[in-house]
Write an enzyme that holds these catalytic residues in place. Structure first.
Site, PDB file in Angstrom:
ATOM      1  N   MET A 106     -34.335  57.256 -14.482  1.00  0.00           N
ATOM      2  CA  MET A 106     -35.714  57.741 -14.628  1.00  0.00           C
ATOM      3  C   MET A 106     -36.537  57.430 -13.387  1.00  0.00           C
ATOM      4  O   MET A 106     -37.229  58.306 -12.857  1.00  0.00           O
ATOM      5  CB  MET A 106     -36.380  57.094 -15.858  1.00  0.00           C
ATOM      6  CG  MET A 106     -35.842  57.554 -17.192  1.00  0.00           C
ATOM      7  SD  MET A 106     -36.226  59.277 -17.543  1.00  0.00           S
ATOM      8  CE  MET A 106     -37.972  59.221 -17.927  1.00  0.00           C
ATOM      9  N   SER A 162     -42.180  61.134 -21.220  1.00  0.00           N
ATOM     10  CA  SER A 162     -41.106  61.754 -21.995  1.00  0.00           C
ATOM     11  C   SER A 162     -40.485  62.911 -21.239  1.00  0.00           C
ATOM     12  O   SER A 162     -41.166  63.610 -20.490  1.00  0.00           O
ATOM     13  CB  SER A 162     -41.645  62.263 -23.323  1.00  0.00           C
ATOM     14  OG  SER A 162     -40.605  62.921 -24.020  1.00  0.00           O
ATOM     15  N   LYS A 170     -47.052  57.503 -27.139  1.00  0.00           N
ATOM     16  CA  LYS A 170     -45.608  57.698 -26.902  1.00  0.00           C
ATOM     17  C   LYS A 170     -44.801  57.262 -28.129  1.00  0.00           C
ATOM     18  O   LYS A 170     -43.797  57.890 -28.487  1.00  0.00           O
ATOM     19  CB  LYS A 170     -45.162  56.929 -25.651  1.00  0.00           C
ATOM     20  CG  LYS A 170     -43.658  57.082 -25.340  1.00  0.00           C
ATOM     21  CD  LYS A 170     -43.310  58.508 -24.990  1.00  0.00           C
ATOM     22  CE  LYS A 170     -41.857  58.926 -24.932  1.00  0.00           C
ATOM     23  NZ  LYS A 170     -40.776  58.062 -24.778  1.00  0.00           N
ATOM     24  N   HIS A 196     -45.036  60.027 -30.511  1.00  0.00           N
ATOM     25  CA  HIS A 196     -44.136  61.085 -30.014  1.00  0.00           C
ATOM     26  C   HIS A 196     -42.700  60.790 -30.481  1.00  0.00           C
ATOM     27  O   HIS A 196     -42.000  61.664 -30.990  1.00  0.00           O
ATOM     28  CB  HIS A 196     -44.224  61.142 -28.484  1.00  0.00           C
ATOM     29  CG  HIS A 196     -43.145  61.961 -27.836  1.00  0.00           C
ATOM     30  ND1 HIS A 196     -41.836  61.508 -27.712  1.00  0.00           N
ATOM     31  CD2 HIS A 196     -43.143  63.215 -27.293  1.00  0.00           C
ATOM     32  CE1 HIS A 196     -41.099  62.445 -27.132  1.00  0.00           C
ATOM     33  NE2 HIS A 196     -41.870  63.491 -26.859  1.00  0.00           N
ATOM     34  N   ASN A 197     -42.271  59.563 -30.287  1.00  0.00           N
ATOM     35  CA  ASN A 197     -40.878  59.230 -30.618  1.00  0.00           C
ATOM     36  C   ASN A 197     -40.615  59.263 -32.119  1.00  0.00           C
ATOM     37  O   ASN A 197     -39.545  59.678 -32.554  1.00  0.00           O
ATOM     38  CB  ASN A 197     -40.512  57.858 -30.042  1.00  0.00           C
ATOM     39  CG  ASN A 197     -40.215  57.946 -28.555  1.00  0.00           C
ATOM     40  OD1 ASN A 197     -40.723  58.826 -27.867  1.00  0.00           O
ATOM     41  ND2 ASN A 197     -39.404  57.055 -28.058  1.00  0.00           N
ATOM     42  N   GLU A 233     -40.183  62.723 -32.925  1.00  0.00           N
ATOM     43  CA  GLU A 233     -38.845  63.083 -32.397  1.00  0.00           C
ATOM     44  C   GLU A 233     -37.753  62.729 -33.421  1.00  0.00           C
ATOM     45  O   GLU A 233     -36.858  63.537 -33.704  1.00  0.00           O
ATOM     46  CB  GLU A 233     -38.645  62.335 -31.082  1.00  0.00           C
ATOM     47  CG  GLU A 233     -37.280  62.457 -30.436  1.00  0.00           C
ATOM     48  CD  GLU A 233     -37.177  61.550 -29.201  1.00  0.00           C
ATOM     49  OE1 GLU A 233     -37.978  61.721 -28.256  1.00  0.00           O
ATOM     50  OE2 GLU A 233     -36.308  60.652 -29.174  1.00  0.00           O
ATOM     51  N   TYR A 234     -37.835  61.526 -33.994  1.00  0.00           N
ATOM     52  CA  TYR A 234     -36.838  61.104 -34.992  1.00  0.00           C
ATOM     53  C   TYR A 234     -36.808  62.086 -36.166  1.00  0.00           C
ATOM     54  O   TYR A 234     -35.750  62.469 -36.638  1.00  0.00           O
ATOM     55  CB  TYR A 234     -37.184  59.716 -35.548  1.00  0.00           C
ATOM     56  CG  TYR A 234     -36.655  58.532 -34.776  1.00  0.00           C
ATOM     57  CD1 TYR A 234     -36.863  58.400 -33.410  1.00  0.00           C
ATOM     58  CD2 TYR A 234     -35.964  57.511 -35.433  1.00  0.00           C
ATOM     59  CE1 TYR A 234     -36.408  57.291 -32.724  1.00  0.00           C
ATOM     60  CE2 TYR A 234     -35.500  56.404 -34.746  1.00  0.00           C
ATOM     61  CZ  TYR A 234     -35.733  56.292 -33.389  1.00  0.00           C
ATOM     62  OH  TYR A 234     -35.276  55.189 -32.709  1.00  0.00           O
TER      63      TYR A 234
HETATM   64  C1  6PG Z   1     -38.261  60.673 -24.444  1.00  0.00           C
HETATM   65  C2  6PG Z   1     -37.413  59.918 -25.457  1.00  0.00           C
HETATM   66  C3  6PG Z   1     -36.925  58.615 -24.947  1.00  0.00           C
HETATM   67  C4  6PG Z   1     -36.146  57.779 -25.952  1.00  0.00           C
HETATM   68  C5  6PG Z   1     -34.900  58.406 -26.455  1.00  0.00           C
HETATM   69  C6  6PG Z   1     -34.002  57.479 -27.265  1.00  0.00           C
HETATM   70  O1  6PG Z   1     -39.378  60.977 -24.829  1.00  0.00           O
HETATM   71  O2  6PG Z   1     -37.821  60.950 -23.335  1.00  0.00           O
HETATM   72  O3  6PG Z   1     -38.175  59.681 -26.607  1.00  0.00           O
HETATM   73  O4  6PG Z   1     -38.057  57.882 -24.569  1.00  0.00           O
HETATM   74  O5  6PG Z   1     -35.786  56.611 -25.327  1.00  0.00           O
HETATM   75  O6  6PG Z   1     -35.219  59.507 -27.222  1.00  0.00           O
HETATM   76  O7  6PG Z   1     -34.634  56.956 -28.390  1.00  0.00           O
HETATM   77  P1  6PG Z   1     -33.787  56.240 -29.539  1.00  0.00           P
HETATM   78  O8  6PG Z   1     -32.737  55.406 -28.877  1.00  0.00           O
HETATM   79  O9  6PG Z   1     -34.740  55.385 -30.294  1.00  0.00           O
HETATM   80  O10 6PG Z   1     -33.193  57.334 -30.346  1.00  0.00           O
END
Ligand code: 6PG
Length: 473
Positions: free
Chosen positions: A16, A130, A184, A187-188, A191-192
């Site tokens: 990153m 992200s 963030k 956001h995550n 995402e889940y």
């Molecule tokens: C992003 C992602 C990232 C995150 C991965 C893994 O926005 O680029 O959210 O930040 O680290 O998605 O997350 P997990 O290991 O908790 O699934």
């Protein structure tokens, strides 16, 4: 690059960090990088030939190469390492220098770091980024919080390197203090839930509809051309194309069904309980990752019960259309839960976060980017006081139809013993949110019965207690 001083510093030249440095240099900013690992330093220096960047493996020379007041970005693993890096840096820093933590740090750690560094007049900017590796290189979504004056120093660079949607940069000020890392985290969590909802649709397509990997790929590919258009649906389609390098099969069938997690989803669930925000789809998705990792127990449970999975008897095409509607409803309800929690957190933690702005910078660059965020942004721009996306007239008609489809999908899932916890959580939330009456009067009565916890009445103001005169054995 000669002896001129660099405008920005980057600590942590992993995937990153390195990609973000290259992105910054591409946009004309001069950047010095630092990493203890000289392999990473050498790699960046050769990649950066001809660009305004230089990487160092000595902290002192790195610091000496920076323009003052310094602006140092961190892309190191969240947790103790962030504190260790800050401690190493401190002896070299001066008033007005700023440290921008771009990792997935817990917002409460960010809060502590801001307050600690304030004592020496050093600014600390908690920033969510992200988009993974390609996002960092080509344009991520960036979520900075903290002091507005400090953000003003970073704004031109952040806007230049971020993703763009309709020429608007996918970066904006998220609010006071630790707001950037809080956004963030939300956001995550979203995402889940989106990933879990998609996985549930895959389970149904594979085991209920009985599609092959190629057919499943085609379904997601078609969905990605319609209202479900999003990064996660796009990569899902691509997953089903991937050939395994060790066998004749597709890779998806060779991957263990046990999902890992670094914890940001669980952080959101924890804070949701603390601030009393209902985010059932996200909670269910965190739990489902945990259940997925309990493989040995699941195998034992499966042999005990040995339930047969019935397959579809109705029209497959109709069911797939119904599933598309159901998944879209699930996505919408997930965004609704996440953003409603963010609104509540913003009030409690005094972030002053603008929800329309958050939705707008998630339209590009990040993992949860999706076409529907355009309408979500518009809904919050139209009514900044919108309490919940479910109350927006833009979505209520669409959702009514789609929730009907979700019911149909859930019936099929129950009858075939296919677990779809995130879909259940979405419909329960939707139905509860639209219920003018819930059976919580009984819960009040029970609490008062066994613990004299009192209750409120619907016909008189005040607090009541009853001497429940039933004899319990
Ligand atoms: C992003 C992602 C990232 C995150 C991965 C893994 O926005 O680029 O959210 O930040 O680290 O998605 O997350 P997990 O290991 O908790 O699934």
């Amino acid at each position: 690059m000669g002896s001129a001083l660099f405008e920005f510093g980057m600590i942590g030249l992993g995937t990153m960090g390195q990609n973000l440095v290259l992105n910054m240099a591409d946009h004309g900013f001069s950047v010095a990088g630092y990493d203890k690992d000289s392999t990473k330093v050498n790699a960046l220096n050769s990649e950066g030939i001809g660009k305004k960047l230089q990487a160092f493996d000595q902290l002192e020379t790195f610091i000496a190469a920076l323009k003052q007041p310094r602006a140092i970005m961190l892309l190191v693993p969240a947790g103790k390492i962030v504190d260790a890096v800050i401690s190493e840096l401190l002896p070299y820093l001066a008033e007005n220098d700023l440290i921008m933590d771009c990792g997935n740090s817990h917002f409460s750690d960010t809060e502590l770091r801001i307050n600690e560094l304030k004592k020496t007049n050093i600014h600390f900017v908690g920033t969510g980024i992200s988009g993974g590796e390609s996002g960092a290189r080509l344009g991520p979504s960036i979520m900075p919080g903290g002091d507005t004056s400090v953000y003003a120093r970073l704004k031109p660079m952040l806007e230049a390197v971020s993703a763009k949607v309709n020429s608007e940069p996918c970066v904006a000020y998220m609010g006071n203090s630790s707001a950037g890392h809080y956004v963030k985290m939300v956001h995550n969590g979203i995402e889940y839930a989106l990933m879990q909802l998609i996985a549930e649709s895959y389970h149904l397509l594979k085991n209920y509809v009985g599609l092959t990997n190629e057919e499943i790929q085609a379904v997601y590919d078609t969905w990605n051309k319609g209202k479900l258009k999003s990064f996660l649906i796009e990569i899902t389609a691509a997953v089903f194309l991937q050939q395994d390098e060790y066998s004749e099969e597709k890779l998806i069938d060779k991957i263990a069904d046990t999902a890992h997690q670094k914890g940001t989803g669980a952080w959101m669930s924890e804070d949701a309980m603390k601030i009393q925000a209902p985010i059932a789809a996200i909670d269910a998705s965190v739990s489902q990752r945990i259940i997925s990792s309990m493989k040995a127990e699941r195998v034992m449970g499966a042999t005990d019960r040995n339930e047969n999975m019935a397959t579809i008897t109705t029209n497959k095409k109709d069911f797939i259309t119904q599933l598309e509607d159901a998944l879209h409803a699930g996505f919408m309800i997930t965004y609704a839960q996440g953003l409603a929690m963010l609104q509540k957190a913003s009030d409690i933690y005094k972030y002053n976060t603008d929800i329309a702005t958050v939705a707008s910078i998630w339209r590009g660059g990040c993992i949860i980017r999706a076409a529907m965020l355009e309408d979500i942004t518009a809904a919050f721009r139209k009514d900044p006081n919108l309490k919940n996306l479910l109350l927006s007239d833009v979505f209520s008609t669409v959702l009514d139809k789609e929730v009907y489809a979700l019911k149909g999908v859930l019936k099929a899932a129950i009858n075939t013993s296919i677990p779809v916890p995130a879909m259940y959580a979405c419909i329960s939330y939707f139905q509860s949110y639209h219920s003018s009456w819930l059976p919580a009067n009984l819960i009040q009565a029970q609490r008062d019965f066994f613990g004299a916890h009192t209750y409120e009445r619907i016909d008189k103001p005040g607090i009541f207690h009853t001497n429940w005169n039933q004899t319990i054995q």
